[in-house]
Design a protein around this motif. Structure first.
Motif, PDB file in Angstrom:
ATOM      1  N   THR A 222      40.156  43.259  45.017  1.00  0.00           N
ATOM      2  CA  THR A 222      40.208  42.308  46.132  1.00  0.00           C
ATOM      3  C   THR A 222      39.345  41.082  45.885  1.00  0.00           C
ATOM      4  O   THR A 222      39.821  39.950  45.915  1.00  0.00           O
ATOM      5  CB  THR A 222      39.755  42.989  47.437  1.00  0.00           C
ATOM      6  OG1 THR A 222      40.476  44.208  47.601  1.00  0.00           O
ATOM      7  CG2 THR A 222      40.009  42.094  48.632  1.00  0.00           C
TER       8      THR A 222
ATOM      9  N   ILE B  94      37.383  47.223  45.876  1.00  0.00           N
ATOM     10  CA  ILE B  94      36.591  45.989  45.834  1.00  0.00           C
ATOM     11  C   ILE B  94      36.998  45.151  44.623  1.00  0.00           C
ATOM     12  O   ILE B  94      37.206  43.938  44.723  1.00  0.00           O
ATOM     13  CB  ILE B  94      35.089  46.296  45.789  1.00  0.00           C
ATOM     14  CG1 ILE B  94      34.640  46.976  47.088  1.00  0.00           C
ATOM     15  CG2 ILE B  94      34.278  45.020  45.580  1.00  0.00           C
ATOM     16  CD1 ILE B  94      33.196  47.421  47.070  1.00  0.00           C
TER      17      ILE B  94
ATOM     18  N   TYR C   6      36.962  40.285  43.161  1.00  0.00           N
ATOM     19  CA  TYR C   6      36.221  40.457  41.917  1.00  0.00           C
ATOM     20  C   TYR C   6      35.331  39.257  41.636  1.00  0.00           C
ATOM     21  O   TYR C   6      35.742  38.106  41.760  1.00  0.00           O
ATOM     22  CB  TYR C   6      37.179  40.649  40.746  1.00  0.00           C
ATOM     23  CG  TYR C   6      36.461  40.736  39.422  1.00  0.00           C
ATOM     24  CD1 TYR C   6      35.630  41.809  39.140  1.00  0.00           C
ATOM     25  CD2 TYR C   6      36.579  39.727  38.476  1.00  0.00           C
ATOM     26  CE1 TYR C   6      34.957  41.894  37.940  1.00  0.00           C
ATOM     27  CE2 TYR C   6      35.912  39.810  37.267  1.00  0.00           C
ATOM     28  CZ  TYR C   6      35.097  40.897  37.005  1.00  0.00           C
ATOM     29  OH  TYR C   6      34.419  40.970  35.820  1.00  0.00           O
TER      30      TYR C   6
ATOM     31  N   LEU D 104      34.956  49.471  40.098  1.00  0.00           N
ATOM     32  CA  LEU D 104      35.097  48.037  40.292  1.00  0.00           C
ATOM     33  C   LEU D 104      35.629  47.367  39.025  1.00  0.00           C
ATOM     34  O   LEU D 104      36.503  46.497  39.096  1.00  0.00           O
ATOM     35  CB  LEU D 104      33.753  47.433  40.687  1.00  0.00           C
ATOM     36  CG  LEU D 104      33.767  45.974  41.128  1.00  0.00           C
ATOM     37  CD1 LEU D 104      32.797  45.756  42.280  1.00  0.00           C
ATOM     38  CD2 LEU D 104      33.371  45.063  39.972  1.00  0.00           C
TER      39      LEU D 104
ATOM     40  N   SER E 264      39.351  45.566  38.981  1.00  0.00           N
ATOM     41  CA  SER E 264      39.429  44.136  38.699  1.00  0.00           C
ATOM     42  C   SER E 264      40.224  43.873  37.431  1.00  0.00           C
ATOM     43  O   SER E 264      40.998  42.909  37.359  1.00  0.00           O
ATOM     44  CB  SER E 264      38.019  43.557  38.555  1.00  0.00           C
ATOM     45  OG  SER E 264      37.321  44.189  37.498  1.00  0.00           O
TER      46      SER E 264
END
Length: 411
Positions: free
Chosen positions: A350, A347, A352, A284, A288
């Motif tokens: 998309t 994730i 963050y 993640l 991000s």
């Protein structure tokens, strides 16, 4: 005359049925309903008698900039009101220039997020200081170290993110599991040293993930700030402990001794789950960072991530030294540990949100910490000592290896 005794208390009528006690669930639910009703009335009446407490007190404005994206001629900021009072953004200043802007919400209620689109012709590579001026004169600062266009979120972009997760998560873990034949032919002393190496590796991941999570929410108190990291760590630790206890009772109901022992297969599964949760948070953060243009992914950085995560595969297979797991089982363990990195990158690219990232990193920290604790009994030698020169050396080498390879992924 004969005196008749009169009873002083009246008992239940003869033949009457005894009064049934109220259900226990009703006794527990009743106070909750009463509390909810009282709080609702207090809120609807706006705190009877307390309306004058806030007179003359300026509103407390606390807004965090959670995300910055750059598109041609525009700077898009995601901000969140993490204070107790509503906030209204009145002006946007970009490097001493008051720019025109639009926003999804004119007034930010507590905990509410808004997207602010600023019209500004930024120049590639230049730094910018941004100040959001509120309606009462407060300022919220943000900065862009070097302007660069944010990647467009298309199908090819998400395909790139998934491939990135495979490169930094799945493949390195699978490569580390290739040490299985070496581990299987090692002596008991070597196994304890390798288990110590695994403990050191997991201990490093625990502290590294915790510190990284605290850094993410250092200036962001929304949703509890640093407390979400501790909450995530406690949740994962307790869930893994409870799951382990449930599995023991279910599989060994008659053998009391087996209930206190952790089988190698179950320990390998717990290690894979813990590393998987850690890789979810790591993926993640990577996704991000790339999505907002603050991470330039070159081949050297990918290699650094791969080397850093390869030792995680060794940690999974070490408890299986005296077993012969099938290929399918090893594949499943590898996917449990590595595949969450793919989900994490998707994730992060998309939706963050710093607090979510910190919470997931906290989950990973608690999980790998729990597994490290479970590994300690397996370090004992014939005399019952846990920390011997061999195991202590393994722990130190595990920490040193993770620290050294971690220097390769500084971005």
């Amino acid at each position: 005359m004969t005196r008749t005794d009169i009873p002083t208390t009246a008992g239940p009528a003869e033949g009457a049925a005894p009064r049934r006690p109220k259900p226990r669930w009703l006794l527990g639910l009743g106070p909750l309903v009463l509390i909810a009703v009282l709080l609702g009335l207090f809120s609807l009446l706006n705190g009877p008698g307390l309306s004058r407490l806030g007179e003359g007190v300026p509103p407390k404005e606390d807004v965090a900039v959670e995300d910055i994206r750059l598109t041609p001629g525009q700077i898009v900021l995601t901000v969140r009101n993490q204070g107790p009072d509503p906030v209204s953004i009145a002006q946007v200043n970009v490097s001493d220039y008051y720019a025109a802007f639009t926003q999804t919400d004119d007034v930010l209620d507590p905990m509410e997020a808004s997207s602010i689109t600023v019209s500004y012709q930024w120049i590639d590579g230049d730094p910018y200081d941004i100040a959001l001026v509120t309606s009462v004169g407060g300022k919220i600062s943000a900065s862009i170290d070097a302007a660069a266009p944010s990647p467009e979120r298309s199908s090819s972009f998400f395909g790139l993110m998934a491939l990135l997760g495979i490169y930094v998560g799945v493949i390195p873990v699978a490569m580390g599991m290739l040490w299985m034949p070496f581990v299987g032919r090692s002596s008991a002393g070597w196994i304890r040293a390798l288990l110590g190496f695994t403990v050191g590796l997991l201990a490093f991941l625990t502290f590294d993930a915790t510190l990284e999570a605290f850094e993410l929410v250092a200036g962001n108190s929304s949703f509890g700030g640093p407390l979400v990291v501790i909450l995530g760590a406690l949740i994962s630790y307790l869930v893994l402990e409870a799951t382990d206890a449930w599995m023991r009772r279910r599989q060994d109901p008659a053998d009391v001794r087996q209930k206190t022992a952790l089988s190698p297969g179950r320990l390998a599964l717990l290690i894979a789950i813990g590393i998987g949760l850690h890789n979810l948070g790591e993926g993640l953060a990577i996704g991000s960072a790339y999505a907002v243009g603050s991470l330039a992914l070159g081949a050297s950085l990918i290699v650094g991530f791969a080397i850093h995560n390869t030792t995680e595969g060794l940690a999974i297979v070490t408890p299986l030294a005296h077993e012969r797991p099938g290929l399918g089982r090893l594949v499943v363990l590898g996917l449990i540990a590595g595949a969450p990195a793919v989900l994490g990158t998707l994730i992060g690219a998309t939706v963050y949100q710093p607090t979510l990232a910190a919470f997931l990193l906290g989950l990973g920290a608690g999980a790998v910490g729990q597994v490290a604790v479970k590994l300690l009994p397996m370090l004992k030698d014939g005399t019952g000592r846990t920390l011997t020169p061999l195991t202590a050396t393994g722990i130190i080498l595990g920490i040193a290896m993770m620290f050294a390879t971690g220097l390769l992924v500084q971005a």
